[in-house]
Design an enzyme around this catalytic site. Sequence first.
Site, PDB file in Angstrom:
ATOM      1  N   LYS A   2     -10.370  -2.808  -9.919  1.00 61.19           N
ATOM      2  CA  LYS A   2      -9.428  -1.683  -9.928  1.00 61.19           C
ATOM      3  C   LYS A   2      -9.475  -0.958 -11.270  1.00 61.19           C
ATOM      4  O   LYS A   2      -9.429   0.273 -11.324  1.00 61.19           O
ATOM      5  CB  LYS A   2      -8.014  -2.192  -9.623  1.00 61.19           C
ATOM      6  CG  LYS A   2      -7.844  -2.645  -8.176  1.00 61.19           C
ATOM      7  CD  LYS A   2      -6.632  -3.538  -7.965  1.00 61.19           C
ATOM      8  CE  LYS A   2      -6.611  -4.073  -6.538  1.00 61.19           C
ATOM      9  NZ  LYS A   2      -5.592  -5.105  -6.301  1.00 61.19           N
ATOM     10  N   ASP A  27       0.906   0.493  -3.510  1.00 65.32           N
ATOM     11  CA  ASP A  27       0.446  -0.590  -2.638  1.00 65.32           C
ATOM     12  C   ASP A  27       1.016  -0.449  -1.221  1.00 65.32           C
ATOM     13  O   ASP A  27       0.501  -1.040  -0.274  1.00 65.32           O
ATOM     14  CB  ASP A  27       0.868  -1.944  -3.227  1.00 65.32           C
ATOM     15  CG  ASP A  27      -0.269  -2.943  -3.273  1.00 65.32           C
ATOM     16  OD1 ASP A  27      -1.401  -2.571  -2.917  1.00 65.32           O
ATOM     17  OD2 ASP A  27      -0.031  -4.095  -3.671  1.00 65.32           O
ATOM     18  N   GLN A  34      -0.371  -7.633  -8.575  1.00 66.12           N
ATOM     19  CA  GLN A  34      -1.403  -8.364  -7.830  1.00 66.12           C
ATOM     20  C   GLN A  34      -0.834  -9.632  -7.188  1.00 66.12           C
ATOM     21  O   GLN A  34      -0.121 -10.397  -7.834  1.00 66.12           O
ATOM     22  CB  GLN A  34      -2.560  -8.732  -8.775  1.00 66.12           C
ATOM     23  CG  GLN A  34      -3.736  -9.382  -8.099  1.00 66.12           C
ATOM     24  CD  GLN A  34      -4.459  -8.441  -7.147  1.00 66.12           C
ATOM     25  OE1 GLN A  34      -4.716  -7.305  -7.467  1.00 66.12           O
ATOM     26  NE2 GLN A  34      -4.788  -8.938  -5.972  1.00 66.12           N
TER      27      GLN A  34
END
Length: 287
Positions: free
Chosen positions: A53, A120, A97
């Site tokens: 990322k 997300d 994460q």
Amino acid sequence: MTATIIDGKKISSELLDKLREEVRALTEAGAKPGLAVVLVGEDPASQVYVRNKEKACVDLGIYSEVHRLAADTPQDELIGLIRLLNASADVHGILVQKPLPAHIDEKAVIGAIAVEKDVDGFHPISVGNLLIGDDGFLPCTPAGVIEMLRATNLSVDGKRVAVIGRSNIVGKPMAALLIRENATVTVCHSRTANLPEVTREADVIVAAIGKPKFVTADFVKPGAVVIDVGVNRLEDGKLAGDVDFDAVKEVASAITPVPGGVGRMTIAMLMKNTVEAARKAAAVSAR
């Protein structure tokens, strides 16, 4: 019949090229997109994802922050960091994460992220918007699957689709997005009776169950499209999807590989959401 390979690398590269131009335009207008990623602990797979990322941000010209916290970081400290990122004008998207250490309440952490920075797509409000069809950030992997289908002119309109897996990350939002696309969706899972019989009725199969090579040729109707979301590390260190690729490609009309399929799209859609968040923030500040 051998299936057409749906090239996630090519499709994601084309999407990223478009985003690169958008990032340049936003940056020139003083609204450079920014993404903050928070990693708690040292899970090896998570570290790889975070590096990928970070690399994608650099490639596109997106401002990037990575916050690496110890595995024993208290939940209050993590949520305190999220609140600081919520208030940061440089950060338009926040991603924590997963998986998180066992002592941290994942729901509390997701709920602490400002909805306008939830790139997300897992905040309860984002999920609610998805289900009722309102505007909001979409979970990156399911959105990536839809993008792949569109890019290859594989319409699910009026088609039967079997989603194997009911997780909050992929299975459930995948089903909701497919319904938006006018598919007739069956969600299958570990308790589904006669699973191969159910999936053989489908024109499209989306496998997201987390078991390597679980979907074999007898799950697939001849000519069906098979989308493999799974990424599993085998004992020999190689990656494998949830689909037995070599067997299923002889039955399906189109199939995604692992690696080189859906995984590429997930990061591309995260970048797309971040750019969109920056665009929305710029529009709000301009009022």
